[in-house]
Structures are given as structure tokens and as C-alpha cells.
Design a protein around this motif. Structure first.
Motif, PDB file in Angstrom:
ATOM      1  N   VAL A  76       0.844  -1.203   0.000  1.00 25.55           N
ATOM      2  CA  VAL A  76       0.000   0.000   0.000  1.00 25.55           C
ATOM      3  C   VAL A  76       0.879   1.254   0.000  1.00 25.55           C
ATOM      4  N   GLY A  77       0.734   2.096  -1.037  1.00 26.71           N
ATOM      5  CA  GLY A  77       1.576   3.283  -1.182  1.00 26.71           C
ATOM      6  C   GLY A  77       2.991   2.882  -1.553  1.00 26.71           C
ATOM      7  N   THR A  78       3.082   2.093  -2.611  1.00 26.36           N
ATOM      8  CA  THR A  78       4.379   1.485  -2.973  1.00 26.36           C
ATOM      9  C   THR A  78       5.396   2.501  -3.471  1.00 26.36           C
ATOM     10  N   GLY A  79       4.942   3.677  -3.931  1.00 27.76           N
ATOM     11  CA  GLY A  79       5.882   4.685  -4.429  1.00 27.76           C
ATOM     12  C   GLY A  79       6.657   4.143  -5.610  1.00 27.76           C
ATOM     13  N   ALA A  80       7.980   4.083  -5.470  1.00 23.40           N
ATOM     14  CA  ALA A  80       8.829   3.558  -6.543  1.00 23.40           C
ATOM     15  C   ALA A  80       8.991   2.034  -6.428  1.00 23.40           C
ATOM     16  N   GLY A  81       8.120   1.389  -5.637  1.00 23.06           N
ATOM     17  CA  GLY A  81       8.130  -0.077  -5.601  1.00 23.06           C
ATOM     18  C   GLY A  81       8.744  -0.671  -4.342  1.00 23.06           C
ATOM     19  N   PHE A  82       8.701   0.056  -3.233  1.00 23.35           N
ATOM     20  CA  PHE A  82       9.293  -0.453  -1.994  1.00 23.35           C
ATOM     21  C   PHE A  82       8.246  -0.539  -0.892  1.00 23.35           C
ATOM     22  N   PRO A  83       8.165  -1.674  -0.229  1.00 20.69           N
ATOM     23  CA  PRO A  83       9.052  -2.840  -0.301  1.00 20.69           C
ATOM     24  C   PRO A  83       8.672  -3.874  -1.371  1.00 20.69           C
TER      25      PRO A  83
ATOM     26  N   LEU B  58      -0.051  -0.992  -4.995  1.00 19.74           N
ATOM     27  CA  LEU B  58      -1.117   0.011  -4.920  1.00 19.74           C
ATOM     28  C   LEU B  58      -0.479   1.376  -4.708  1.00 19.74           C
ATOM     29  N   GLU B  59      -0.864   2.339  -5.531  1.00 16.12           N
ATOM     30  CA  GLU B  59      -0.231   3.660  -5.432  1.00 16.12           C
ATOM     31  C   GLU B  59      -1.193   4.721  -5.969  1.00 16.12           C
ATOM     32  N   ALA B  60      -1.232   5.863  -5.262  1.00 15.08           N
ATOM     33  CA  ALA B  60      -2.149   6.940  -5.645  1.00 15.08           C
ATOM     34  C   ALA B  60      -1.611   7.772  -6.813  1.00 15.08           C
ATOM     35  N   THR B  61      -0.314   7.851  -6.980  1.00 12.22           N
ATOM     36  CA  THR B  61       0.264   8.724  -8.017  1.00 12.22           C
ATOM     37  C   THR B  61       0.485   7.924  -9.302  1.00 12.22           C
ATOM     38  N   ARG B  62      -0.213   8.354 -10.354  1.00 10.21           N
ATOM     39  CA  ARG B  62      -0.234   7.602 -11.611  1.00 10.21           C
ATOM     40  C   ARG B  62       1.167   7.378 -12.174  1.00 10.21           C
ATOM     41  N   LYS B  63       1.979   8.430 -12.197  1.00  7.81           N
ATOM     42  CA  LYS B  63       3.280   8.275 -12.873  1.00  7.81           C
ATOM     43  C   LYS B  63       4.218   7.338 -12.104  1.00  7.81           C
ATOM     44  N   LYS B  64       4.079   7.288 -10.790  1.00  3.82           N
ATOM     45  CA  LYS B  64       4.906   6.327 -10.019  1.00  3.82           C
ATOM     46  C   LYS B  64       4.458   4.905 -10.328  1.00  3.82           C
ATOM     47  N   LEU B  65       3.125   4.714 -10.392  1.00  5.20           N
ATOM     48  CA  LEU B  65       2.633   3.363 -10.647  1.00  5.20           C
ATOM     49  C   LEU B  65       3.022   2.914 -12.058  1.00  5.20           C
TER      50      LEU B  65
ATOM     51  N   TRP C 283      -4.179   1.510  -9.233  1.00 12.39           N
ATOM     52  CA  TRP C 283      -4.007   2.962  -9.164  1.00 12.39           C
ATOM     53  C   TRP C 283      -5.151   3.553  -8.363  1.00 12.39           C
ATOM     54  N   GLY C 284      -4.860   4.220  -7.265  1.00 15.12           N
ATOM     55  CA  GLY C 284      -5.911   4.875  -6.488  1.00 15.12           C
ATOM     56  C   GLY C 284      -5.469   5.067  -5.056  1.00 15.12           C
ATOM     57  N   ARG C 285      -6.339   5.755  -4.311  1.00 15.77           N
ATOM     58  CA  ARG C 285      -6.082   5.914  -2.878  1.00 15.77           C
ATOM     59  C   ARG C 285      -6.653   4.711  -2.150  1.00 15.77           C
ATOM     60  N   ALA C 286      -5.923   4.222  -1.178  1.00 18.82           N
ATOM     61  CA  ALA C 286      -6.368   3.033  -0.435  1.00 18.82           C
ATOM     62  C   ALA C 286      -7.735   3.255   0.203  1.00 18.82           C
ATOM     63  N   GLU C 287      -8.032   4.510   0.580  1.00 19.37           N
ATOM     64  CA  GLU C 287      -9.334   4.793   1.211  1.00 19.37           C
ATOM     65  C   GLU C 287     -10.481   4.418   0.280  1.00 19.37           C
ATOM     66  N   GLN C 288     -10.266   4.596  -1.036  1.00 23.65           N
ATOM     67  CA  GLN C 288     -11.324   4.262  -1.996  1.00 23.65           C
ATOM     68  C   GLN C 288     -11.214   2.816  -2.461  1.00 23.65           C
TER      69      GLN C 288
ATOM     70  N   ILE D  12       3.580  -2.224   4.125  1.00 19.89           N
ATOM     71  CA  ILE D  12       3.502  -0.768   3.978  1.00 19.89           C
ATOM     72  C   ILE D  12       4.729  -0.141   4.618  1.00 19.89           C
ATOM     73  N   ARG D  13       5.273   0.874   3.923  1.00 22.94           N
ATOM     74  CA  ARG D  13       6.441   1.587   4.461  1.00 22.94           C
ATOM     75  C   ARG D  13       6.292   3.072   4.134  1.00 22.94           C
ATOM     76  N   ALA D  14       6.519   3.910   5.142  1.00 22.35           N
ATOM     77  CA  ALA D  14       6.608   5.359   4.969  1.00 22.35           C
ATOM     78  C   ALA D  14       5.352   5.981   4.362  1.00 22.35           C
ATOM     79  N   VAL D  15       4.192   5.560   4.850  1.00 18.56           N
ATOM     80  CA  VAL D  15       2.951   6.160   4.345  1.00 18.56           C
ATOM     81  C   VAL D  15       2.251   6.992   5.419  1.00 18.56           C
TER      82      VAL D  15
HETATM   83  N1  SAM Z   1       6.466   2.849   0.200  1.00 16.04           N
HETATM   84  C1  SAM Z   1       7.407   3.614  -0.596  1.00 16.04           C
HETATM   85  C2  SAM Z   1       8.762   3.631   0.078  1.00 16.04           C
HETATM   86  O1  SAM Z   1       8.848   3.294   1.260  1.00 16.04           O
HETATM   87  O2  SAM Z   1       9.752   4.007  -0.574  1.00 16.04           O
HETATM   88  C3  SAM Z   1       6.917   5.021  -0.871  1.00 16.04           C
HETATM   89  C4  SAM Z   1       6.850   5.908   0.327  1.00 16.04           C
HETATM   90  S1  SAM Z   1       6.320   7.507  -0.095  1.00 16.04           S
HETATM   91  C5  SAM Z   1       6.915   8.466   1.233  1.00 16.04           C
HETATM   92  C6  SAM Z   1       4.570   7.401   0.217  1.00 16.04           C
HETATM   93  C7  SAM Z   1       3.813   6.920  -1.003  1.00 16.04           C
HETATM   94  O3  SAM Z   1       2.511   6.529  -0.616  1.00 16.04           O
HETATM   95  C8  SAM Z   1       3.656   8.000  -2.076  1.00 16.04           C
HETATM   96  O4  SAM Z   1       4.044   7.496  -3.314  1.00 16.04           O
HETATM   97  C9  SAM Z   1       2.169   8.331  -2.034  1.00 16.04           C
HETATM   98  O5  SAM Z   1       1.664   8.704  -3.312  1.00 16.04           O
HETATM   99  C10 SAM Z   1       1.578   7.033  -1.539  1.00 16.04           C
HETATM  100  N2  SAM Z   1       0.330   7.200  -0.771  1.00 16.04           N
HETATM  101  C11 SAM Z   1       0.138   8.000   0.299  1.00 16.04           C
HETATM  102  N3  SAM Z   1      -1.112   7.861   0.775  1.00 16.04           N
HETATM  103  C12 SAM Z   1      -1.726   6.950  -0.020  1.00 16.04           C
HETATM  104  C13 SAM Z   1      -3.036   6.395  -0.034  1.00 16.04           C
HETATM  105  N4  SAM Z   1      -3.942   6.768   0.844  1.00 16.04           N
HETATM  106  N5  SAM Z   1      -3.323   5.476  -0.986  1.00 16.04           N
HETATM  107  C14 SAM Z   1      -2.390   5.114  -1.899  1.00 16.04           C
HETATM  108  N6  SAM Z   1      -1.139   5.611  -1.938  1.00 16.04           N
HETATM  109  C15 SAM Z   1      -0.803   6.520  -1.007  1.00 16.04           C
END
Ligand code: SAM
Length: 242
Positions: free
Chosen positions: A80-87, A103-110, A129-134, A150-153
């Protein structure tokens, strides 16, 4: 940029201290490194620029999730919120039998993550692609996954609300945190109740080589989540469950 011999050694040595032999998959990490560093010059995927930091804080840090022992076998996993694919990406490389949903909210990252999986030939991956809330209210995804990582969300109260509705009863949330997480866990037992979760363990570990402190917070889903969760993003941000 190519991973240097020193970077390669660091990755192999660090993974070995986590009990992982990366020699069969090191070529995939080399390709991941080259792709991440080249695309990062055009779109902002990560603030980390140094090879050592990428190896330690992205690759090896992602692999620490394996020390939970909960990522073995053909499981449906959502990052959830994978960003650039971590973890998610490092985990998928070393445990190809996991079916990994990124799962990631930002289209270009996904899009970057999707293209990277294709480039690395990683089969058994899916992209949401979307926000986890939805996403968590869509019948297709609600209570669908065996594991969430999940990491750093966000803080524990918020990320629990994002992840637990996505998990099947019997599934686990594995949240990567730092030592400060103890404060975030005040009121956890009561807060997790409507989500159907119980705190199982806070596992203490050190990042290989740097010795940086890490925590894996492991929450088990023991009952169905009440239908109104997760709430809207602004409500979650203002009134976290704990
Ligand atoms: N997990 C990755 C990492 O540890 O490198 C990315 C961390 S980054 C700080 C947070 C990411 O979570 C962003 O790419 C952001 O778009 C995504 N994000 C934040 N809230 C979110 C949500 N509610 N649903 C989906 N993605 C979300």
C-alpha cells in the motif's frame, strides 16, 4: 547508472545477514538499480541518490520484511503506497511465488513500477491505481489479500485503517517503522477493534551494515472490518483511530 562491484558486494553481504542468498537474483537487483537511477533523473521517484543509500535503505530495508516469516508461499500481497516499488519489488524478486499487488495513488509512479516489472520479467504482479481509502471499498479488493505491507505512508493509526479493510480474516499487516513507533501504538488495542485487528508483535531489528534501528509491526486480522472503514482521507487525518 550501473551498480558498482562494491554496491553488489554490499547487497549480497547485507542480504546474507538477513539469511537471504541473493546470488540467484542479483542480476535483477542490478537491473532495478539501473532503471531506478536512470528514471529518477527525469521523474522524482526517490530522494536517495547515493548507491550505498539505495542498496541499504531501499533494497535491504525492503527485504527486512522477510524476517517476519509471514511472506512464504503463494500469498496474495498488497503493497500500500508502494511509491517507486518499496518494499514490494525487492520482495517479489526474492519470493517469486508471492502474487504482488502494487497500490499507489500517483499515476506516474505506478506507471514506472508497472514498466519496471515488465522490464525485469516479474510475473504475478498487479497494479492498482488509487487511494487506499477508496480502493478498500471496492468489492474486488475488500478483504481480498493475505498480507499487506507498507512503508513510509503514515502513522500506525492511519495506516492500519488503510490496510486492514484490504485483508482477509486470518491475514496479516506487516508495517515497516522506526523505533519511535512505540508512541504511535498508544491505544492500539481499542483502536484496532472496529477494523478487526489485534497487535501480534513489534519485532525489533537492525538494518544490515548501518545498524539503524527498525521495527516490524505485525497486526493480525481476526474479524471482519466494520463496513464504514476506511473513512475519508481528511477524516482519517483529523481523527485517527489511535
Ligand atoms: N512505500 C514507498 C517507500 O517506502 O519508498 C513510498 C513511500 S512515499 C513516502 C509514500 C507513497 O505513498 C507516495 O508514493 C504516495 O503517493 C503514496 N500514498 C500516500 N497515501 C496513499 C493512499 N492513501 N493510498 C495510496 N497511496 C498513497
Amino acid at each position: 547508472m550501473r551498480l558498482t562491484a562494491a554496491g553488489r558486494e554490499l547487497l549480497l553481504r547485507g542480504a546474507a545477514t538477513l539469511g537471504e542468498d541473493l546470488s540467484p537474483t542479483i542480476h535483477l537487483f542490478e537491473r532495478l538499480y539501473a532503471r531506478l537511477t536512470s528514471v529518477n533523473q527525469k521523474i522524482n521517484l526517490t530522494s536517495l541518490r547515493e548507491e550505498r543509500d539505495i542498496v541499504l535503505k531501499h533494497f535491504l530495508d525492503s527485504l527486512t520484511c522477510l524476517t517476519s516469516g509471514l511472506l512464504e508461499g503463494p500469498l496474495e500481497v498488497v503493497d500500500v503506497g508502494t511509491g517507486a516499488g518499496f518494499p514490494g519489488l525487492p520482495l517479489k524478486i526474492v519470493r517469486p511465488s508471492l502474487r504482488m499487488h502494487l497500490l499507489e495513488a500517483t499515476r506516474k509512479k505506478l506507471r514506472y513500477v508497472e514498466e519496471t516489472c515488465a522490464l525485469l520479467g516479474l510475473k504475478g504482479t498487479a497494479f492498482i491505481w488509487g487511494r487506499a481509502e477508496q480502493v478498500a471499498h471496492q468489492p474486488e479488493y475488500r478483504e481480498r489479500f493475505d498480507r499487506a505491507v507498507i512503508r513510509a505512508v503514515g502513522p500506525m493509526g492511519q495506516i492500519s485503517e488503510l490496510c486492514l479493510p484490504l485483508l482477509k480474516v486470518g491475514g496479516y499487516l506487516i508495517a515497516q517503522k522506526g523505533p519511535e513507533v512505540a508512541q504511535e501504538l498508544e491505544g492500539v488495542a481499542q483502536g484496532l477493534k472496529p477494523l478487526g485487528g489485534v497487535l501480534e508483535e513489534v519485532k525489533e531489528l537492525e538494518l544490515p551494515e548501518s545498524g539503524d534501528q527498525r521495527r516490524l509491526v505485525i497486526i493480525k486480522k481476526v474479524a471482519a472490518t466494520e463496513p464504514r472503514y476506511p473513512r475519508r482521507p481528511e477524516v482519517i487525518a483529523r481523527h485517527g483511530l489511535f
